[in-house]
Enzyme design. Sequence first.
Site, PDB file in Angstrom:
ATOM      1  CG  HIS A 244      -2.001   0.956   1.246  1.00 17.79           C
ATOM      2  ND1 HIS A 244      -3.143   0.789   1.991  1.00 17.79           N
ATOM      3  CD2 HIS A 244      -2.161   2.133   0.607  1.00 17.79           C
ATOM      4  CE1 HIS A 244      -3.958   1.809   1.808  1.00 17.79           C
ATOM      5  NE2 HIS A 244      -3.375   2.657   0.977  1.00 17.79           N
TER       6      HIS A 244
ATOM      7  CG  ASN B 171      -5.116   7.568  -4.779  1.00 17.85           C
ATOM      8  OD1 ASN B 171      -4.113   6.879  -4.901  1.00 17.85           O
ATOM      9  ND2 ASN B 171      -5.400   8.213  -3.657  1.00 17.85           N
TER      10      ASN B 171
ATOM     11  CG  HIS C 133     -10.279   3.982   2.023  1.00 21.32           C
ATOM     12  ND1 HIS C 133      -9.153   4.737   2.232  1.00 21.32           N
ATOM     13  CD2 HIS C 133     -11.219   4.486   2.855  1.00 21.32           C
ATOM     14  CE1 HIS C 133      -9.406   5.665   3.153  1.00 21.32           C
ATOM     15  NE2 HIS C 133     -10.662   5.538   3.535  1.00 21.32           N
TER      16      HIS C 133
ATOM     17  CG  ASP D 245      -2.523   4.777   3.326  1.00 29.68           C
ATOM     18  OD1 ASP D 245      -2.325   5.096   2.135  1.00 29.68           O
ATOM     19  OD2 ASP D 245      -3.546   5.119   3.960  1.00 29.68           O
TER      20      ASP D 245
HETATM   21 ZN   LIG Z   1      -3.975   4.615   0.766  1.00 27.40          ZN
END
Ligand SMILES: [Zn+2]
Length: 431
Positions: free
Chosen positions: A53, A87, A172, A293
């Site tokens: 991630h 994204n 998510h 993340d």
């Molecule tokens: Zn993320």
Amino acid sequence: MPSFGGRVYRDGKLEKAVLHVEGGFIARIDDTPGDDHTDFGERALLPGAIDVHVHLRDPGATHKEDWHTGTVSAAFGGVTGVVDMPNTLPSTTSVRAIREKHRIAQEKVVVDYGLWGGATWYTGELDEMLQWAVGVKVYLGATTGDLLLEDPDAFKEALAACGRAGKPVILHCEAQRVLNEYRRNEVEPGDHDRGRPPLAEVESIYDVMKAMPGVNPAPTIHIAHTASTDALQAATAAKFSLGVCPHHLLLTWEGWDMADGYAKVNPPLRTAASRDAMFEAFRDGRIPILESDHAPHTPKEKEDLFPSAPAGIPGVETLVPLLLGRAAAGDITLQTVVDAATRAPAALLGLTDRGRLEPGMRADFAVYDLESPEPVDAQALHSKCGWSPYGGMPACFPSHVYLRGEPVVADGELVAEAGNGRCMTRLPEAP
Ligand SMILES: [Zn+2]
């Protein structure tokens, strides 16, 4: 053939041994140095970590990070494989966009990589896109980017496509209806927690459970960045895979002492009590996967007014070192930390050639002195974003990092060139 000696991590333990490397793979492990031998003495050889991630921002926001700086940062943290989120700009939601992202990545990476494809309301390209992806990312709550998926039929189709491809879905999970209901004026970091409460995570996990019946074959479901014990109970009850980020194990918004915007992340930092309960759950083996993340933004962006600051905290470089620092302090076992960063993420992605140091596996490893943690120097980290919330925390960074038996980092210096890494999953053709 090259060989490397030290305390080698195998089956949860460190044992004095010698790795013999041939053609990038571990040919055998014994106690006899070869003729081209590097001896690391009492230092530990851990498998290269795989971070499922990261947001490397390339293409589209390369003022925050790019494939080179992001993978250099990964390498200095002992991470030899990263999987990038969709994204970016453009978002990785079509065959054209994912092939283009592979081309960009392959010119710049110093460690191995993979790509998550993004699910949208348009499902016509999912099967073909999945040939280029490790799996699909679904956003069930609005966060950075524009990939919120609110169409239940498209969601079911994304699950089905991953089931057909035998690849995982990473989610998510923050239910948008809960976020809408709890939304409030954000004056300080605690308001972000109150406005995106654990209830949003839990409701969203229930939504995934409700979407699963009838999806056959069912894909593996991975709930990304669980940030509350409520969320991990729900995900565990549903028999989903789940992950946790260092910021939810180590940070709280209570007593935050940087500019407020630096604390903003989704799901939010929570209370000290919540953070401690999450650490306990991770320590007790109730969270199988550690993921960063890694979400770099510039200081200028993070120092904006709290409501307009972008959400995200960088962390690919500190992911493993911070938790090794806690293991050195006796707060958690080495095995829990290492397996959550190596073996478990490899298994989630279906990668059978890495994640452990055994004959036949790739010679991807990092060399650590696990006895002498040092405080993180935020300015010495390699992400383009140039800041970290972990400055001063004890950590063990690797001195050397090897990919396919070749050095990427040697004595704290980058020695690999851009384009050194490869895609971790098999691609149908050159991108
Ligand atoms: Zn993320």
